[in-house]
Design a protein around this motif. Sequence first.
Motif, PDB file in Angstrom:
ATOM      1  N   LYS B 132     -15.292  -7.862 -18.954  1.00 55.14           N
ATOM      2  CA  LYS B 132     -13.966  -7.332 -18.626  1.00 55.14           C
ATOM      3  C   LYS B 132     -13.116  -8.757 -18.753  1.00 55.14           C
ATOM      4  CE  LYS B 132     -14.950  -3.754 -16.450  1.00 55.14           C
ATOM      5  NZ  LYS B 132     -14.809  -2.314 -17.049  1.00 55.14           N
ATOM      6  N   PRO B 231      -7.095  -7.266 -24.096  1.00 53.25           N
ATOM      7  CA  PRO B 231      -7.282  -6.696 -22.694  1.00 53.25           C
ATOM      8  C   PRO B 231      -6.857  -5.144 -22.580  1.00 53.25           C
ATOM      9  CG  PRO B 231      -6.289  -8.735 -22.488  1.00 53.25           C
ATOM     10  CD  PRO B 231      -6.148  -8.363 -23.746  1.00 53.25           C
ATOM     11  N   ASP B 250     -10.689  -3.008 -19.309  1.00 54.96           N
ATOM     12  CA  ASP B 250     -10.804  -4.132 -18.419  1.00 54.96           C
ATOM     13  C   ASP B 250     -10.174  -4.069 -16.939  1.00 54.96           C
ATOM     14  OD1 ASP B 250     -11.902  -5.998 -20.358  1.00 54.96           O
ATOM     15  OD2 ASP B 250     -10.077  -5.081 -21.688  1.00 54.96           O
TER      16      ASP B 250
END
Lengths: 78, 408
Positions: B132, B231, B250
Amino acid sequence: MSRKEISRMTFEEALKKLATIIEKMEREEPSLEESLHHFEEGMELTRHCRKLLTEAEHKVEMILQNGELVEFKEVEEA
Amino acid sequence: MKEISIYTVSQANHYLKNLLLNDRVLQDIHILGEISNFKLHKPSGHMYFTLKDDGSIIRCVFFLSRNKELKFVPAEGMRVVARGSISLYERSGYYQLYVEEIRPEGIGDLYFAFEQLKEKLKMQGLFAAEHKKPLPGIPRCIGLVTSPSGAAIRDFLTTLKRRFPGVRVLLYPVAVQGKEAPAQIIDALKKLDKLGFIDVVVITRGGGSLEELWPFNDEGVARVIFEMKTPVVSAVGHETDFTIADFVADKRASTPTAAAEMIAPEMKELLRYLEVQEHRLKSMLKSRLKQNKIILENLSRSAFIYHPREKINQGYQQADEIWQRLVRNLLYNLKLKGSQLSNFEEKLQALNPLKIMSRGYAFVMDENNEIISSIDSLKEEQEINVVFHNGEAGCQVREIRKKILGDN
């Protein structure tokens, strides 16, 4: 840290640096020379942060099929 | 005379209940219908609803002990297959289906596929926390993958603008349901990622049935999200809807509004914080200047009276430099206004020994560079140095006139 270096910092970096400087000034009782230096650096950092926050305008663009960008107008619902 | 059997209501119902319980078909039956009058009884967690088709209805009860394993939330109008047993509720005298499990009709296969894909991607590490990526603190440019119409985009943009007006949004319009959707979403994600200046990509759509949300359960979509350098925040459906995209992104936001809140800081708060920090800097410098004013005072006094010439010169220079810095910084950095500044400046000016001397004062030193502070230390014919703010003069004493100033 030069003005140029500061101008390249991200908001988070600048904010973190600012906190460090203020802590130093509060904790370590630096000389006048150092204080002035810290002060100048600190002020430059806040200027930079404020600039990062306010310089960009709110803008919504839509990417068309051909890659062209057009301003996106929100559709008002009745 | 034939004897009539008379039953109480309870006995009748009980008799009926036994009949139902002894019927093999009724004790394990699958019933297809549409959910209506759905009620979740909050304290107990039991669910009550009716299944209906065009011609008929049947009451159903789905106890907590059975429904807690349920992976989706039953909703009004949903076509489901319910499995369970039919029995009689003696107290009210009606029969109902005691549900063991329900699954959405028709998309049961999809649901199964969802679970299967979820398991597979999980095993491959696509949902792992170490993959992540953190979200940017202050996004400058947000990539938005959604439908250009509908509530999702409106909610997202409204919240974004309220919290943080200074951000650019690049909308990549896509279909968010239907067969075309996955390919379009994949294309949009790839292109936005390639731009290189997008700080965060938001993929969103409003609530819908499992079928409508299906593009966000597409394996291709999941793999692109996983491989992206930018992200990704996924906000698909309502709070209770989970999609594969949510797991692999994420960050998962429960709604489009929550996504905007997650991404954009409250600008007002940040500006207020900066103001406070600036104030702290200024007040700290001010107090430091006050301290140094005292030091400067002592320095100039002692340099002037007690030190030999070299040290005096050094003192002048140092005092001058410090003084200049003080004034310069006060003028240009603090930007103090009006009387406060000029007051301070005047005081500092008055303390500068060079300033005092430039008003016409000089001092006298003997051949050993000792300061002569009294006429009594002078002899006629003696060689002396008279020191001005900008130089000195070698002189010889011609005549000594004691107390001449006082005599006037």
